[in-house]
Write a protein that holds these residues in place. Sequence first.
Motif, PDB file in Angstrom:
ATOM      1  N   ALA A  35      14.343  60.670  63.593  1.00 56.04           N
ATOM      2  CA  ALA A  35      13.435  60.924  62.469  1.00 56.04           C
ATOM      3  C   ALA A  35      12.037  60.407  62.769  1.00 56.04           C
ATOM      4  O   ALA A  35      11.043  61.098  62.510  1.00 56.04           O
ATOM      5  CB  ALA A  35      13.982  60.282  61.197  1.00 56.04           C
ATOM      6  N   LYS A  39       8.724  62.750  63.019  1.00 58.18           N
ATOM      7  CA  LYS A  39       7.602  62.459  62.119  1.00 58.18           C
ATOM      8  C   LYS A  39       6.327  62.237  62.924  1.00 58.18           C
ATOM      9  O   LYS A  39       5.266  62.783  62.608  1.00 58.18           O
ATOM     10  CB  LYS A  39       7.909  61.238  61.259  1.00 58.18           C
ATOM     11  N   ARG A  40       6.427  61.460  63.978  1.00 54.25           N
ATOM     12  CA  ARG A  40       5.268  61.170  64.827  1.00 54.25           C
ATOM     13  C   ARG A  40       4.722  62.472  65.442  1.00 54.25           C
ATOM     14  O   ARG A  40       3.512  62.704  65.453  1.00 54.25           O
ATOM     15  CB  ARG A  40       5.676  60.177  65.914  1.00 54.25           C
ATOM     16  N   GLU A  43       2.895  64.378  62.758  1.00 53.92           N
ATOM     17  CA  GLU A  43       1.625  63.732  62.413  1.00 53.92           C
ATOM     18  C   GLU A  43       0.556  63.996  63.469  1.00 53.92           C
ATOM     19  O   GLU A  43      -0.614  64.174  63.145  1.00 53.92           O
ATOM     20  CB  GLU A  43       1.821  62.223  62.261  1.00 53.92           C
ATOM     21  N   VAL A  52       3.773  66.841  56.788  1.00 57.46           N
ATOM     22  CA  VAL A  52       4.498  66.230  57.903  1.00 57.46           C
ATOM     23  C   VAL A  52       5.997  66.450  57.716  1.00 57.46           C
ATOM     24  O   VAL A  52       6.699  66.859  58.638  1.00 57.46           O
ATOM     25  CB  VAL A  52       4.158  64.721  58.012  1.00 57.46           C
ATOM     26  N   LEU A  53       6.485  66.191  56.505  1.00 59.76           N
ATOM     27  CA  LEU A  53       7.912  66.359  56.235  1.00 59.76           C
ATOM     28  C   LEU A  53       8.342  67.806  56.465  1.00 59.76           C
ATOM     29  O   LEU A  53       9.365  68.052  57.112  1.00 59.76           O
ATOM     30  CB  LEU A  53       8.252  65.925  54.807  1.00 59.76           C
ATOM     31  N   ALA A  56       8.360  68.566  60.338  1.00 59.41           N
ATOM     32  CA  ALA A  56       9.414  67.860  61.059  1.00 59.41           C
ATOM     33  C   ALA A  56      10.791  68.385  60.656  1.00 59.41           C
ATOM     34  O   ALA A  56      11.664  68.605  61.507  1.00 59.41           O
ATOM     35  CB  ALA A  56       9.309  66.365  60.804  1.00 59.41           C
ATOM     36  N   LEU A  86      14.373  60.978  57.785  1.00 53.09           N
ATOM     37  CA  LEU A  86      13.060  61.624  57.803  1.00 53.09           C
ATOM     38  C   LEU A  86      12.460  61.674  56.398  1.00 53.09           C
ATOM     39  O   LEU A  86      11.284  61.358  56.202  1.00 53.09           O
ATOM     40  CB  LEU A  86      13.189  63.025  58.390  1.00 53.09           C
ATOM     41  N   ARG A  87      13.277  62.036  55.431  1.00 57.52           N
ATOM     42  CA  ARG A  87      12.801  62.053  54.041  1.00 57.52           C
ATOM     43  C   ARG A  87      12.336  60.661  53.610  1.00 57.52           C
ATOM     44  O   ARG A  87      11.297  60.515  52.962  1.00 57.52           O
ATOM     45  CB  ARG A  87      13.906  62.549  53.107  1.00 57.52           C
ATOM     46  N   CYS A  90       9.005  59.733  55.300  1.00 57.16           N
ATOM     47  CA  CYS A  90       7.860  60.483  54.756  1.00 57.16           C
ATOM     48  C   CYS A  90       7.537  60.066  53.328  1.00 57.16           C
ATOM     49  O   CYS A  90       6.411  60.232  52.883  1.00 57.16           O
ATOM     50  CB  CYS A  90       8.131  61.980  54.845  1.00 57.16           C
ATOM     51  N   ASP A  95       1.461  62.115  53.779  1.00 57.89           N
ATOM     52  CA  ASP A  95       0.364  62.513  54.689  1.00 57.89           C
ATOM     53  C   ASP A  95      -0.847  62.981  53.957  1.00 57.89           C
ATOM     54  O   ASP A  95      -1.070  62.955  52.827  1.00 57.89           O
ATOM     55  CB  ASP A  95       0.787  63.602  55.647  1.00 57.89           C
TER      56      ASP A  95
END
Length: 95
Positions: A35, A39-40, A43, A52-53, A56, A86-87, A90, A95
């Motif tokens: 995750a 995410k990185r 971004e 972002v979410l 990804a 991930l959720r 974020c 973002d």
Amino acid sequence: MVGDARKWSRKVTETSHALDLEKGVFTWDDPKRIAASLKRAAEESPRRKGTVLQSAMSILNFYINRAGRDLDPERRKILEQAKTELRALCRERPD
């Protein structure tokens, strides 16, 4: 057709310009690490569309869906856990 579809999805996974992914990200055993890496990548991508979410999660879902029945149940479990992570990541910093 199935062979062509597999070649197509493999090519997209390997050459997609949507996000620059770390090598082997979908093979890692740590959902938090997966995750964080996704995410990185989202971004840092200048080509990202959406949040972002969304970006990804899109690539993660693409990988899971393309693997289909061939995805090992344990690998699927790890990748589904990566969605939850991930959720959470974020939500911490929008973002």
